[in-house]
Design an enzyme around this catalytic site. Structure first.
Site, PDB file in Angstrom:
ATOM      1  N   ASP A 190       0.860  -1.183   0.000  1.00  0.00           N
ATOM      2  CA  ASP A 190       0.000   0.000   0.000  1.00  0.00           C
ATOM      3  C   ASP A 190       0.898   1.235   0.000  1.00  0.00           C
ATOM      4  O   ASP A 190       1.717   1.412   0.896  1.00  0.00           O
ATOM      5  CB  ASP A 190      -0.877  -0.047   1.268  1.00  0.00           C
ATOM      6  N   ASP A 221      -3.052   2.365  -6.083  1.00  0.00           N
ATOM      7  CA  ASP A 221      -1.811   2.353  -5.288  1.00  0.00           C
ATOM      8  C   ASP A 221      -1.756   1.188  -4.303  1.00  0.00           C
ATOM      9  O   ASP A 221      -1.122   1.280  -3.263  1.00  0.00           O
ATOM     10  CB  ASP A 221      -1.687   3.679  -4.527  1.00  0.00           C
ATOM     11  N   GLU A 222      -2.437   0.126  -4.608  1.00  0.00           N
ATOM     12  CA  GLU A 222      -2.577  -0.944  -3.639  1.00  0.00           C
ATOM     13  C   GLU A 222      -2.678  -2.281  -4.362  1.00  0.00           C
ATOM     14  O   GLU A 222      -3.361  -2.384  -5.378  1.00  0.00           O
ATOM     15  CB  GLU A 222      -3.872  -0.685  -2.867  1.00  0.00           C
TER      16      GLU A 222
END
Lengths: 372, 388
Positions: B6, B101-102
């Protein structure tokens, strides 16, 4: 060909004819009008092959003849002319238009033989109907005509003689409008499906509400005529679905309310409804109707209740608010009535009056668990 | 082992990286030009002032008036996201991108390449820092649920490895709101029955939970409280479709048997759709030619459906359009797919499928629920062998 025409009359006719000209076609000739002069009668013809309009107007004829001329250009020119008589003459396919203002223009036309022939009606049956009756039938139904061309039969209004009346119905499966008008002495006929484009032109045939139009129905085409205008239209191929079978005859739930009040509450509550589905939950209860809406995208909701007469079990029904508001605009009585049996079945919406001669159906939305 | 990666304050960090004057300063990215805008990302310098994502920008401005407010540049973040996924895919091919973003990575079997969990986690973080110039937090655990909690445990730039033996020590003190699938409403219901921590929840029997939350959700809570989660890392987002296919032993061109197979496949698809509560708007006929090439032909319906009859009617029409122009065309495999599922409240239609057909569907479903999938078949398919 040579004639002198009154400008506003000529312009009106060209505008009406222009409605039959296609906006886009691969057949170039259809961008044109056919002008034909016989004595003092000028005939203007336009077609997109589905619909043909023929107009007849009185002019001062000098020399009989016929010519095919670009519809848009001719209209554009005549629109700009001052209100003086218009002089149009043809010499070897060159159309010359002159006005007393001193204006003059030339435009090349085509030979009349290149223009599509009038549709052949074949063995036709004929009847007469006042334009105002036709307008009534058309107004109560055409809003529901389907735009889904994978089910062609629903893209028109179904018209038939039944039980001493001329009936018209249209539906896209989600809404339905049906209206009828007494028409005694008419022979029973199989129904026909009329395209909405033709219907809207028929309504423009005259401004006189008492005008009677002659209707002739052939196997594949129909003709609607007055002394000055003739409209041919292709019929949409059937069969029309058996809509009568899907309309319930008995109802376990009925609601009566004031149309204007109900409409204004629905409009208010619908401001918070999902923009796409316009889902408003109608909570039918004894003595009142509780309306509510939710909009997950905005994180919004709304509700309002109003007094109504309701008989039946309390029940919640999801309805597209626009569908209801649309038919409310077509109802002219103070009170409206909803009749239905269950939350997923047809809802009849009709005027409260003696012997109603029209009604509507709105199909509900299945409400998901979270009320969206 | 499952890794959850993350990025730390992703959008704000990208802005700070690209514009050095923003570094070390409270940066807030979001709908800063509109009255109703919300914060989509806040740098850690801004979070000190109580600014966090999803907060109205108006409120953020009151809390952090000297912050630097910049509008989001999503094309830029998308490019960084793509580079991030490139880096991650070098560590494991089993990669599930959850958002920009993960991501989850299934690192099982990579020990020989990247070392034990802690070592490969450090390698991963270093690779992201070197190649992107950004920091990430990494959680490592035996499943997705725990890995996600772990990545969040020591943000920013953190790494937490939850060894299987330490699962309960890690979970127990956490509030029930941290459980996957437990939202505000459920938290309130759990609080109402006196359950605040995961340890307290774990103390409840399945029966008691079922009494309060229903069988399915009780089982979900019961498993999560014990750190159990059997969701796989799914490499591609599951295509929302239901399909069934049949491969023939010998390539077939026999229209009769092909349409019979289509009927069976359509029924299976429709049955699954009804079971899972889906209605689809698009029916696709898929096939494999004798040379193994795969093709498909699709049509969208006016309304979403899960009726056996409607799906079959569409499949057969599509099949005929494919087969007709070339008489004797051979098929190695045929299949039926239903997709384009409707999430909207369903608009009812006057001309629904005939009642008798939908009643038949319901009756056949009921028999199959009770006696199994091959307990009832259409007469047309009576001779075909059951394949369940």
């Amino acid at each position: 060909m040579k004639f002198e025409a009154n400008k506003p009359v000529f312009l009106d006719a060209l505008q009406m004819a222009g409605n039959a000209s296609p906006t886009k076609t691969t057949l170039q000739i259809l961008y044109n009008l056919l002008l034909k002069l016989e004595g003092n009668t000028l005939e203007i013809r336009a077609t997109d092959l589905d619909m043909t309009i023929v107009l007849r107007l009185q002019v001062e004829g000098h020399e009989d003849g016929e010519i095919v001329i670009n519809s848009k250009k001719l209209l554009e020119v005549v629109k700009e002319l001052p209100d003086f008589p218009v002089l149009l003459s043809v010499d070897e396919y060159i159309v010359t238009i002159k006005s007393e203002s001193g204006f003059q223009c030339n435009l090349t036309g085509f030979d009349a033989s290149e223009y599509p022939a009038l549709p052949d009606l074949g063995a036709a049956k004929s009847f007469h109907i006042p334009l105002k009756d036709f307008r009534f039938l058309s107004e109560k139904t055409t809003f529901a005509v389907s735009g889904d061309y994978s089910r062609m039969s629903l893209t028109g209004a179904y018209c038939e003689f039944k039980e001493g009346a001329l009936q018209m119905v249209a539906t896209d499966g989600h809404r339905l409008g049906k209206a009828w008008t007494a028409a005694s002495g008419l022979p029973a006929q199989p129904g026909v499906i009329l395209p909405p484009k033709a219907l809207s032109q028929i309504l423009r045939m005259s401004e006189d509400p008492e005008q009677v139009i002659q209707v002739e129905i052939g196997p594949a085409n129909a003709r609607f005529s007055t002394d000055t205008i003739v409209i041919f239209t292709k019929l949409i191929e059937g069969p029309y679905p058996n809509y009568e079978n899907v309309i319930p005859k008995d109802f376990s739930k009925q609601m009566k309310g004031n149309r204007e009040h109900l409409g204004s509450v629905i409009r208010r509550v619908a401001t918070m409804a999902n923009a796409k589905t316009k889902l408003v939950v109608f909570g039918f209860q004894e003595r009142q109707l509780a309306l509510s809406a939710k909009n997950q995208d905005l994180g919004g909701d709304s509700e309002e209740s109003l007094p109504v007469e309701y008989s039946g079990e309390p029940v919640e029904v999801g309805i597209n608010a626009n569908y209801v508001l649309e038919v409310f605009r077509l109802i002219h009585t103070e009170e409206v009535q909803f009749k239905f049996n269950n939350p997923l079945g047809a809802i009849i919406v009709e005027p409260v009056m003696d012997k109603p001669n029209y009604f509507f159906i709105v199909m509900p939305l299945r409400i998901l668990k979270d009320g969206q | 082992m499952i890794f959850h990666v993350d990025m730390d304050a992703f959008y704000a960090s990208v802005e700070q990286l690209e514009n050095p004057t923003l570094r070390g300063k409270p940066v807030i990215v979001g709908g800063v030009d509109s009255l109703r805008g919300v914060v989509s990302s806040a740098s850690y310098e801004a979070r000190v002032f109580g600014v966090h994502s999803a907060m109205p920008v108006q409120q953020a401005r009151r809390r952090c008036p000297h912050g630097i407010y910049v509008p989001g540049r999503h094309a830029v973040y998308g490019e960084y996201s793509r580079r991030l996924m490139d880096v991650l895919s070098e560590f494991s091919p089993v990669l599930e991108q959850v958002s920009v973003d993960e991501a989850f990575l299934d690192m099982t079997g990579t020990e020989g390449l990247f070392g034990q969990a802690a070592e490969s986690g450090r390698g991963l973080k270093a690779a992201i820092r070197n190649r992107l110039g950004l920091t990430a937090s990494v959680g490592v655990a035996k499943n997705k649920f725990l890995a996600k909690l772990a990545s969040d445990a020591m943000k920013p730039d953190g790494m937490v490895v939850v060894e299987p033996a330490a699962t309960q020590t890690f979970l127990d003190p956490m509030p029930v709101g941290r459980l996957w699938g437990v939202g505000k409403k459920t938290v309130l219901e759990l609080h109402r029955v006196g359950l605040y921590s995961i340890a307290q929840l774990r103390g409840q029997s399945l029966e008691i939970l079922a009494g309060n939350f229903g069988d399915n959700f009780a089982e979900h809570l019961y498993a999560l409280a014990r750190g159990e989660d059997d969701r796989d890392v799914v490499t591609e987002t599951e295509e929302k479709s239901i399909s069934h296919e049949r491969t023939f032993e010998t390539d077939s061109s026999d229209a009769d048997s092909l349409t019979a197979v289509l009927l069976d496949l359509s029924e299976r698809v429709a049955r699954r759709a009804r079971k899972d509560g889906y209605s689809g708007r698009t029916v696709t006929f898929v096939w494999r030619n004798p040379d193994f090439t795969r093709q498909s032909h699709a049509r969208s319906l006016a309304e979403p459906t899960n009726s056996s009859q409607t799906i079959y009617a569409s499949a057969i029409a599509l099949f005929r359009e494919v087969a007709k122009p070339r008489a004797g065309r051979k098929f190695r495999l045929i299949g039926v797919r239903l997709s384009n599922f409707s999430q909207d409240p369903q608009q009812q239609s006057l001309f629904q499928i005939p009642k008798s057909a939908s009643n038949l569907d319901a009756a056949m479903d009921a028999v199959r629920d009770k006696f199994g999938e091959s307990s009832i078949r259409r007469a047309r398919l009576a001779d075909s062998e059951a394949e369940d």
